[in-house]
Scaffold this active site. Sequence first.
Site, PDB file in Angstrom:
ATOM      1  N   ASP A  88       0.845  -1.199   0.000  1.00 27.68           N
ATOM      2  CA  ASP A  88       0.000   0.000   0.000  1.00 27.68           C
ATOM      3  C   ASP A  88       0.878   1.244   0.000  1.00 27.68           C
ATOM      4  O   ASP A  88       2.048   1.194   0.379  1.00 27.68           O
ATOM      5  CB  ASP A  88      -0.969   0.014   1.195  1.00 27.68           C
ATOM      6  CG  ASP A  88      -0.286   0.113   2.554  1.00 27.68           C
ATOM      7  OD1 ASP A  88       0.798  -0.478   2.726  1.00 27.68           O
ATOM      8  OD2 ASP A  88      -0.841   0.772   3.450  1.00 27.68           O
ATOM      9  N   GLU A 153      -0.061  -0.919   5.860  1.00 25.81           N
ATOM     10  CA  GLU A 153       0.983  -0.309   6.687  1.00 25.81           C
ATOM     11  C   GLU A 153       0.761   1.181   6.856  1.00 25.81           C
ATOM     12  O   GLU A 153       0.934   1.728   7.932  1.00 25.81           O
ATOM     13  CB  GLU A 153       2.361  -0.565   6.067  1.00 25.81           C
ATOM     14  CG  GLU A 153       3.519  -0.354   7.042  1.00 25.81           C
ATOM     15  CD  GLU A 153       4.022   1.082   7.117  1.00 25.81           C
ATOM     16  OE1 GLU A 153       4.818   1.376   8.007  1.00 25.81           O
ATOM     17  OE2 GLU A 153       3.612   1.915   6.285  1.00 25.81           O
TER      18      GLU A 153
HETATM   19  N1  BES Z   1       8.624   3.472   5.467  1.00 18.33           N
HETATM   20  C1  BES Z   1       7.969   4.240   6.455  1.00 18.33           C
HETATM   21  C2  BES Z   1       8.672   4.301   7.795  1.00 18.33           C
HETATM   22  C3  BES Z   1      10.060   4.899   7.774  1.00 18.33           C
HETATM   23  C4  BES Z   1      10.429   5.864   6.883  1.00 18.33           C
HETATM   24  C5  BES Z   1      10.950   4.477   8.706  1.00 18.33           C
HETATM   25  C6  BES Z   1      11.706   6.384   6.894  1.00 18.33           C
HETATM   26  C7  BES Z   1      12.205   5.002   8.742  1.00 18.33           C
HETATM   27  C8  BES Z   1      12.585   5.951   7.825  1.00 18.33           C
HETATM   28  C9  BES Z   1       6.592   3.670   6.681  1.00 18.33           C
HETATM   29  O1  BES Z   1       5.936   3.297   5.524  1.00 18.33           O
HETATM   30  C10 BES Z   1       5.743   4.708   7.322  1.00 18.33           C
HETATM   31  O2  BES Z   1       5.602   5.778   6.816  1.00 18.33           O
HETATM   32  N2  BES Z   1       5.216   4.389   8.476  1.00 18.33           N
HETATM   33  C11 BES Z   1       4.311   5.220   9.169  1.00 18.33           C
HETATM   34  C12 BES Z   1       3.763   4.376  10.268  1.00 18.33           C
HETATM   35  C13 BES Z   1       2.434   4.812  10.810  1.00 18.33           C
HETATM   36  C14 BES Z   1       1.381   4.998   9.768  1.00 18.33           C
HETATM   37  C15 BES Z   1       1.993   3.819  11.866  1.00 18.33           C
HETATM   38  C16 BES Z   1       5.017   6.429   9.752  1.00 18.33           C
HETATM   39  O3  BES Z   1       6.170   6.342  10.210  1.00 18.33           O
HETATM   40  O4  BES Z   1       4.420   7.507   9.721  1.00 18.33           O
HETATM   41 ZN    ZN Z   2       6.881   2.295   4.276  1.00 21.76          ZN
END
Ligand code: BES
Ligand code: ZN
Length: 460
Positions: A88, A153
């Site tokens: 997603d 996710e």
């Molecule tokens: N890939 C990201 C998380 C990420 C980005 C970790 C850059 C480390 C460095 C992931 O898809 C994401 O955006 N996660 C969300 C999680 C939330 C919706 C629970 C976030 O971090 O905002």
């Molecule tokens: Zn991600």
Amino acid sequence: MSAAVTAYLESNADRLLAELCELLRIPSISAQPEHQPDMLRAAKFLHDQFAAMGFQVETVQTAGHPIVYAEWLQAPGAPTVLVYGHYDVQPPDPLDLWTTPPFEPTIRDGKLFARGATDDKGQVFTHVKSAEAWLKTEGRLPVNLKFVIEGEEEVGSNNLDHFLESRKAALACDVAVVSDTSQYAPGIPAITYGLRGIVACEVALRGPKKDLHSGVFGGSVTNPVNALCRLVSALHDADGRVQIPGFYDDVAPLSDAERAGFAKLPFDEAAYRAELGVSAVHGEAGFTTLERRWARPTCDVNGITGGYQGAGPKTIVPSRASAKITCRLVPQQDPARILDALEHFLNENCLPGVELEFFRFHGCPAFVFDPTSPYLTAASEAIQEAFGAAPVLIREGGSIPVVTTFREVLGVDTLLLGWGQNTDNLHSPDEHFTVADFHRGTLASAALWERLAALPKTVG
Ligand code: BES
Ligand code: ZN
């Protein structure tokens, strides 16, 4: 690494990229119900990829978007690796800021532009394609591989924990691998040993039952937008410290060794400011930018709305205002406790005459991985082999909720191997993935299976 595998990845590089583009063309936006059919198409695309490679594959329906589960378990005696990723993507808005449309993948300057290019379709695809390379050339994989690729996710992984718990035995593994983070910088690959956690909520203030004439009634009732701004401004002091009582109570302080490690990484503040388009960095007093981003908790308003938004003036006291707020968490902070403290703080500081409603969304705690683990050494060697440079050890500020579940339910740690850059515009317009990073990531993944095969198997 096997010369045949490397040669396969070199000679098929263009096709691999073309297949990734096919996946990127599917607008699998988990947050938007109208894209439900696209979620199914993206899941099917991955399902078909695994089936064609000779994996056992299953598209698992959930209460939300499906999970693609695939396994290849024909390496008896070798460890089992669980790869996680997500198909997603975030909504592409604002659309007018994209140079080319978000779901029409385009290569410019060696970069592949599309929503999901780096987060996370392009990154998870490196593992799919490295497995294909092994199976097509050597007819085997050095390790047993299990893939869990979910579709929720970006909206909090609501149905993933149930899937992992209900299939705990089938998902048994020695270590998990996730490529959904970043390198430290171009030319400086990284292994991420810590992530921040998160809690998300929305606060709404209801005032008069409908918008009122601000001349006739203004001054006699609480204006919900004024009241909300007052609440938001109370969240921080001028030194960037969060003012919610108890917010820092459980925060694990950074060790001197960790601070020294961060300080050793090259960091050019002027370049950072220029990259982000800001005139100054700002955050919690007493911490460096890397410390603030990776190891200190935050509280941010993600969006705020209320009152008249159209052209020209309009003289009203609006009836309603609301804000979406997230806090990033660090080790030892408990998401539920932080959300309670935030709710309490907002209620305590809210003016009379408006009704406050508080809505809780997803949350997950922060995560830190043992940076001396043999898995990390194996990953480090694989990265060195593919990128021609040893990775640095970093923490990052984003959140990947599943890593905590992997530890709690499956009892394993997660190798966070990011092939992208944090300047790839993830969640922003013009998201991209450098083609060379995609290629190197695929090579590193192929090398990783071989390096991990040398480690003892602990399950099955
Ligand atoms: N890939 C990201 C998380 C990420 C980005 C970790 C850059 C480390 C460095 C992931 O898809 C994401 O955006 N996660 C969300 C999680 C939330 C919706 C629970 C976030 O971090 O905002
Ligand atoms: Zn991600």
